[in-house]
Scaffold this active site. Structure first.
Site, PDB file in Angstrom:
ATOM      1  N   HIS A 111       0.832  -1.202   0.000  1.00 15.73           N
ATOM      2  CA  HIS A 111       0.000   0.000   0.000  1.00 15.73           C
ATOM      3  C   HIS A 111       0.877   1.267   0.000  1.00 15.73           C
ATOM      4  CE1 HIS A 111      -4.050  -1.830   1.030  1.00 15.73           C
ATOM      5  NE2 HIS A 111      -3.226  -2.855   1.112  1.00 15.73           N
ATOM      6  N   ASP A 135      -6.665   5.384   2.604  1.00 10.99           N
ATOM      7  CA  ASP A 135      -6.662   3.995   2.131  1.00 10.99           C
ATOM      8  C   ASP A 135      -7.946   3.273   2.561  1.00 10.99           C
ATOM      9  OD1 ASP A 135      -5.677   1.658   0.951  1.00 10.99           O
ATOM     10  OD2 ASP A 135      -3.694   1.901   1.834  1.00 10.99           O
TER      11      ASP A 135
END
Length: 442
Positions: A22, A124
Site C-alpha cells: 500500500h 486507504d
C-alpha cells in the site's frame, strides 16, 4: 480553470495502510502529484517511511514531498514494538493488533491535520476514521484503492465469493473494533468526497469489469503507477550479468516482499528452473527469520548453486531492483505471485507473466492477467501444489516456445498502449481532484 495556479497552492496529506503493498503505490502517486506542483505530506509510521528516507537523492528529486511520522499509541508498544508498526515481517498473531493500533492513532492524525491544514486527504481502504478526522476539520478526503481486489468488489461481490472463498471469509469475518475488512472498505468508499475514488488501474482494466454500481460513484484510474527503474548500490553485478544475455531470454522470479514459498515449494521451483534450461534471476526470501531454514544454501537442493554458477545459468539473490530488471531488454518472463504492484509492473514493462498466486487478491490478479492475454498460470491453486514439471513447462512456453508467441506479443502491445495513455489518464485524475477542492471552496 487556472490549473497551474491551483496546483501550486494545493496541499495534500496522504495516509496509506501500513503495508509495503500500500505504501509503495501511495508513494508513486505522491511523486506524480508532486511533479504536478502539489505539496504532499506523506504520513506513515517511521518503519514504513524508512525505505523512502533511504532512497538516494530524495531531497533533490522530490522537494514537494514531506515525510510525516505517525506515532502509534504508546499503550500498544509492549505488544507491538515500533519495528512491528508495518505488516512486513509482522507475526500473523499481531495482524489484528496492528490494525487496532492504527485505529487508535486517529487523535495523532487529527493533530497532524490541525497543524498542516491541507486542502485534501487521500486515504486507504482500511481506515474510515481518517475520513472522519478530515471532515471534522472541513477537509475534503478521497479514497485511493491500490488493489484490483477492491475494484472487483465494486462490480461483483458474488464473483469474489465464488472465486476466492478464503479471501471473502477474511473480509467478512475478521473484525477489529467492531468492523470487518469489508465493512471498513464500504465505509471508506461511500465516504469519499464527491463520490470520487482513485484506483491504481487503467481504463483498459476498468473496461474488463463493465459499469460499477452507482453507489461506488466515480472510479478514476490514475494509471499503473509502477516504479521507475532506479540505481541502487550493488546493481552493477546484476546488470552486467543481464547485459551478456540475449534479448527476452531471462526469466525473473520473485514472490514479493510478503509472500514466501515453503521449503518444499523452494525445492520444486529450483528443479523447475533447471528443467526449463532458461537463464534466470531468482529472489529467494524467508519470512522475517522465523523460517527454520537459516541460509539459502540450506534451502536449495544440494549442488544447485554450484551447478548454476558453473553453467552461468542463474543468479540467486535476497533482494533485487525489480523494476530495473523487468525494464531490461534481456527479461523475457516474470514468475510472480501476482501481487497487484508486481502484476502491473510486468504489464507496464511488457514482460509476460508466469503466475503462481499465493493468497489474498493474488488469484484474482492472476486471472485478470490471463484474461488480458499477458500471462499463463501454473496450476497450483487449492490442494494442487507447485511441481517442477509445471514450472518448467510454463517458463518454456512463455520465454521460448512457439505456443507462447501470442502472450509475448500481447505483453508488448499492452505495454506500448499504456505508455502512450499514462499521462493522459493521470491528467484526468488531477483535474478531478482540482475540481473537487475548488467546488468545496466555493
Amino acid at each position: 480553470m487556472e490549473s497551474n495556479k491551483q496546483e501550486k497552492s494545493m496541499s495534500i496529506v496522504m495516509l496509506p495502510y501500513l503495508a509495503h503493498g500500500h505504501v509503495s503505490p501511495f508513494y508513486e502517486l505522491a511523486k506524480r502529484l508532486s511533479i504536478k506542483g502539489f505539496h504532499i505530506y506523506f504520513c506513515s509510521t517511521p518503519i514504513c517511511l524508512e525505505p523512502i528516507r533511504n532512497i538516494n537523492h530524495f531531497d533533490h528529486d522530490h522537494m514537494n514531498i514531506h515525510l510525516i511520522d505517525l506515532q502509534l499509541p504508546s499503550s500498544f508498544h509492549q505488544e507491538l514494538p515500533p519495528h512491528y508498526h508495518s505488516t512486513t515481517n509482522l507475526p500473523p498473531h499481531l495482524v489484528k493488533t496492528l490494525l487496532a493500533a492504527f485505529d487508535a492513532s486517529k487523535p495523532a492524525f487529527s493533530d497532524i491535520l490541525k497543524t498542516l491544514r491541507p486542502e485534501l486527504v487521500i486515504y486507504d481502504v482500511f481506515q474510515p476514521w481518517a475520513v472522519e478526522a478530515a471532515r471534522e476539520l472541513n477537509i475534503e478526503a478521497v479514497l485511493f484503492s491500490t488493489s484490483v481486489q477492491s475494484q472487483r468488489i465494486k462490480y461483483d461481490v458474488t464473483y469474489l465469493i465464488e472465486s476466492n472463498k478464503e479471501l471473502m471469509e477474511y473480509l467478512l469475518e475478521n473484525s477489529v473494533n467492531g468492523l470487518t475488512p469489508i465493512q471498513r472498505f464500504f465505509q471508506c468508499v461511500t465516504s469519499s468526497s464527491g463520490h470520487v475514488v482513485l484506483v491504481k488501474s487503467s481504463t483498459e482494466i476498468q473496461a474488463k469489469f463493465g459499469k460499477p454500481a452507482d453507489v461506488f460513484g466515480d472510479l478514476v484510474p490514475v494509471g499503473p503507477l509502477v516504479q521507475r527503474p532506479q540505481d541502487h548500490d550493488g546493481d552493477e553485478k546484476i546488470m552486467d550479468w543481464l547485459n551478456k544475455k540475449e534479448a527476452s531470454s531471462v526469466v525473473f522470479v520473485s514472490f514479493g516482499s510478503e509472500s514466501f514459498l515453503s521449503q518444499e515449494e523452494i525445492e520444486e521451483m529450483a528443479h523447475g528452473l533447471e528443467l526449463s534450461n532458461v537463464d534466470f534471476i531468482w529472489v529467494v526470501r524467508f519470512h522475517g527469520g522465523h523460517n527454520n531454514v537459516k541460509t539459502i544454501h540450506e534451502a536449495l537442493p544440494q549442488g544447485f548453486l554450484d551447478r548454476i554458477q558453473i553453467q552461468g545459468k542463474g543468479l540467486i539473490l535476497d533482494w533485487a531492483p525489480q523494476a530495473k530488471i523487468l525494464a531490461h531488454t534481456s527479461s523475457g518472463g516474470f514468475v510472480s505471485h501476482c501481487g497487484w504492484n508486481s502484476t502491473l509492473e510486468g504489464m507496464m514493462y511488457g514482460v509476460p507473466i508466469i503466475a503462481i498466486p499465493q493468497g489474498g487478491d493474488q488469484p484474482l490478479n492472476a486471472t485478470l492477467a490471463v484474461d488480458m492475454g499477458v500471462a499463463i498460470e501454473v496450476p497450483a491453486r487449492g490442494e494442487k501444489k507447485i511441481t517442477r514439471q509445471e514450472v518448467a513447462k510454463a517458463i518454456k512456453t512463455v520465454v521460448v516456445e512457439e505456443q507462447g508467441k501470442e502472450v509475448r506479443r500481447r505483453a508488448k502491445e499492452l505495454s506500448e498502449n499504456w505508455k502512450k495513455k499514462e499521462d493522459e489518464e493521470f491528467h484526468v485524475a488531477v483535474e478531478k481532484l482540482l475540481q473537487l477542492v475548488q467546488q468545496s471552496k466555493n
